[in-house]
Design a protein around this motif. Structure first.
Motif, PDB file in Angstrom:
ATOM      1  N   ALA A  47      35.790  27.444  16.531  1.00  0.00           N
ATOM      2  CA  ALA A  47      36.464  26.326  17.196  1.00  0.00           C
ATOM      3  C   ALA A  47      37.977  26.527  17.288  1.00  0.00           C
ATOM      4  CB  ALA A  47      36.165  25.027  16.465  1.00  0.00           C
ATOM      5  N   ALA A  48      38.481  27.682  16.890  1.00  0.00           N
ATOM      6  CA  ALA A  48      39.919  27.965  16.987  1.00  0.00           C
ATOM      7  C   ALA A  48      40.214  28.587  18.347  1.00  0.00           C
ATOM      8  CB  ALA A  48      40.347  28.906  15.877  1.00  0.00           C
ATOM      9  N   PHE A  49      41.415  28.309  18.872  1.00  0.00           N
ATOM     10  CA  PHE A  49      41.856  28.962  20.104  1.00  0.00           C
ATOM     11  C   PHE A  49      42.785  30.108  19.732  1.00  0.00           C
ATOM     12  CE2 PHE A  49      45.243  29.637  23.207  1.00  0.00           C
ATOM     13  CZ  PHE A  49      44.501  30.061  24.278  1.00  0.00           C
ATOM     14  N   ILE A  50      42.446  31.302  20.206  1.00  0.00           N
ATOM     15  CA  ILE A  50      43.302  32.459  20.009  1.00  0.00           C
ATOM     16  C   ILE A  50      43.534  33.073  21.379  1.00  0.00           C
ATOM     17  CG2 ILE A  50      43.549  34.709  18.907  1.00  0.00           C
ATOM     18  CD1 ILE A  50      41.705  33.601  16.699  1.00  0.00           C
ATOM     19  N   VAL A  62      41.852  31.891  10.131  1.00  0.00           N
ATOM     20  CA  VAL A  62      42.229  30.871  11.108  1.00  0.00           C
ATOM     21  C   VAL A  62      41.137  29.808  11.092  1.00  0.00           C
ATOM     22  CG1 VAL A  62      42.835  30.395  13.505  1.00  0.00           C
ATOM     23  CG2 VAL A  62      43.394  32.613  12.508  1.00  0.00           C
ATOM     24  N   ALA A  63      41.504  28.576  10.713  1.00  0.00           N
ATOM     25  CA  ALA A  63      40.541  27.487  10.533  1.00  0.00           C
ATOM     26  C   ALA A  63      40.177  26.813  11.860  1.00  0.00           C
ATOM     27  CB  ALA A  63      41.112  26.457   9.566  1.00  0.00           C
ATOM     28  N   ASP A  64      39.199  25.900  11.790  1.00  0.00           N
ATOM     29  CA  ASP A  64      38.760  25.136  12.962  1.00  0.00           C
ATOM     30  C   ASP A  64      39.912  24.364  13.587  1.00  0.00           C
ATOM     31  OD1 ASP A  64      36.074  25.826  12.987  1.00  0.00           O
ATOM     32  OD2 ASP A  64      35.540  24.277  11.541  1.00  0.00           O
ATOM     33  N   ASP A  65      39.888  24.298  14.916  1.00  0.00           N
ATOM     34  CA  ASP A  65      40.848  23.540  15.719  1.00  0.00           C
ATOM     35  C   ASP A  65      42.284  24.031  15.589  1.00  0.00           C
ATOM     36  OD1 ASP A  65      38.793  21.877  16.706  1.00  0.00           O
ATOM     37  OD2 ASP A  65      38.926  20.623  14.925  1.00  0.00           O
ATOM     38  N   ALA A  66      42.506  25.186  14.990  1.00  0.00           N
ATOM     39  CA  ALA A  66      43.841  25.779  14.968  1.00  0.00           C
ATOM     40  C   ALA A  66      44.029  26.553  16.271  1.00  0.00           C
ATOM     41  CB  ALA A  66      43.991  26.709  13.771  1.00  0.00           C
ATOM     42  N   SER A  67      45.288  26.819  16.629  1.00  0.00           N
ATOM     43  CA  SER A  67      45.545  27.591  17.839  1.00  0.00           C
ATOM     44  C   SER A  67      46.639  28.616  17.582  1.00  0.00           C
ATOM     45  CB  SER A  67      45.942  26.669  18.998  1.00  0.00           C
ATOM     46  OG  SER A  67      47.075  25.895  18.656  1.00  0.00           O
ATOM     47  N   ILE A  83      45.829  30.101   8.187  1.00  0.00           N
ATOM     48  CA  ILE A  83      46.257  29.133   9.190  1.00  0.00           C
ATOM     49  C   ILE A  83      45.301  27.956   9.069  1.00  0.00           C
ATOM     50  CG2 ILE A  83      46.731  28.742  11.630  1.00  0.00           C
ATOM     51  CD1 ILE A  83      48.370  31.036  10.423  1.00  0.00           C
ATOM     52  N   GLY A  84      45.804  26.800   8.651  1.00  0.00           N
ATOM     53  CA  GLY A  84      44.960  25.641   8.363  1.00  0.00           C
ATOM     54  C   GLY A  84      44.422  24.943   9.598  1.00  0.00           C
ATOM     55  N   PRO A  85      43.530  23.962   9.393  1.00  0.00           N
ATOM     56  CA  PRO A  85      42.947  23.212  10.510  1.00  0.00           C
ATOM     57  C   PRO A  85      44.027  22.473  11.303  1.00  0.00           C
ATOM     58  CG  PRO A  85      41.896  22.597   8.430  1.00  0.00           C
ATOM     59  CD  PRO A  85      43.030  23.497   8.107  1.00  0.00           C
ATOM     60  N   ARG A  86      43.857  22.455  12.621  1.00  0.00           N
ATOM     61  CA  ARG A  86      44.749  21.761  13.543  1.00  0.00           C
ATOM     62  C   ARG A  86      46.202  22.242  13.451  1.00  0.00           C
ATOM     63  NH1 ARG A  86      41.381  18.702  11.239  1.00  0.00           N
ATOM     64  NH2 ARG A  86      42.805  17.770   9.761  1.00  0.00           N
ATOM     65  N   THR A  87      46.394  23.504  13.068  1.00  0.00           N
ATOM     66  CA  THR A  87      47.730  24.108  13.031  1.00  0.00           C
ATOM     67  C   THR A  87      47.981  24.833  14.346  1.00  0.00           C
ATOM     68  OG1 THR A  87      47.575  24.424  10.655  1.00  0.00           O
ATOM     69  CG2 THR A  87      49.195  25.753  11.800  1.00  0.00           C
ATOM     70  N   ASN A  88      49.224  24.766  14.821  1.00  0.00           N
ATOM     71  CA  ASN A  88      49.592  25.356  16.093  1.00  0.00           C
ATOM     72  C   ASN A  88      50.630  26.445  15.842  1.00  0.00           C
ATOM     73  OD1 ASN A  88      50.651  25.894  18.608  1.00  0.00           O
ATOM     74  ND2 ASN A  88      50.892  23.772  19.180  1.00  0.00           N
ATOM     75  N   VAL A  89      50.296  27.695  16.127  1.00  0.00           N
ATOM     76  CA  VAL A  89      51.238  28.815  16.005  1.00  0.00           C
ATOM     77  C   VAL A  89      51.750  29.098  17.415  1.00  0.00           C
ATOM     78  CG1 VAL A  89      51.561  31.196  15.263  1.00  0.00           C
ATOM     79  CG2 VAL A  89      49.964  29.720  14.032  1.00  0.00           C
ATOM     80  N   GLN A  90      53.036  28.844  17.643  1.00  0.00           N
ATOM     81  CA  GLN A  90      53.619  28.887  18.986  1.00  0.00           C
ATOM     82  C   GLN A  90      53.788  30.297  19.529  1.00  0.00           C
ATOM     83  OE1 GLN A  90      54.771  26.230  21.068  1.00  0.00           O
ATOM     84  NE2 GLN A  90      53.415  25.086  19.728  1.00  0.00           N
TER      85      GLN A  90
END
Length: 103
Positions: A47-50, A62-67, A83-90
């Motif tokens: 469920a992570a976006f990479i 990279v956890a769920d819902d992280a990007s 990288i925790g849940p719902r974290t955004n790496v710009q």
């Protein structure tokens, strides 16, 4: 300058695609740039976006819902990176740990 403006105005733009045709088409499976380094293997949640241009190397979780967005590099070669849940790496972020002393 007038020639440049005239040549730009003559360029034909392709017609916009219809949203319906985009939604019904099967999208190709994205290819991730995730690399193992020795026995250190990245673990990315489904469920992570990479982004396709991001690179994830070594012990990275990279956890769920992280990007992780475009042109990012996350290197877990010396110590683990999580990288925790719902974290955004710009875009364009570089993450690297040089010591495991605090972990």
């Amino acid at each position: 300058m007038r020639r440049l403006a005239a040549s730009i105005s003559k360029c034909a733009l392709p017609p916009p695609r219809r949203l319906a045709s985009i939604a019904t088409r099967a999208l190709p499976r994205r290819r991730l740039a995730c690399y193992a380094l020795g026995d250190k293997v990245p673990d990315t949640a489904a469920a992570a976006f990479i982004a396709p241009s991001a690179s994830i190397v070594g012990s990275v979780d990279v956890a769920d819902d992280a990007s992780v967005w475009y042109n990012c590099t996350i290197r877990g070669d010396v110590a683990a990176i999580s990288i925790g849940p719902r974290t955004n790496v710009q875009d364009g972020t570089v993450m690297h740990v040089d010591s495991d002393a605090l972990g």
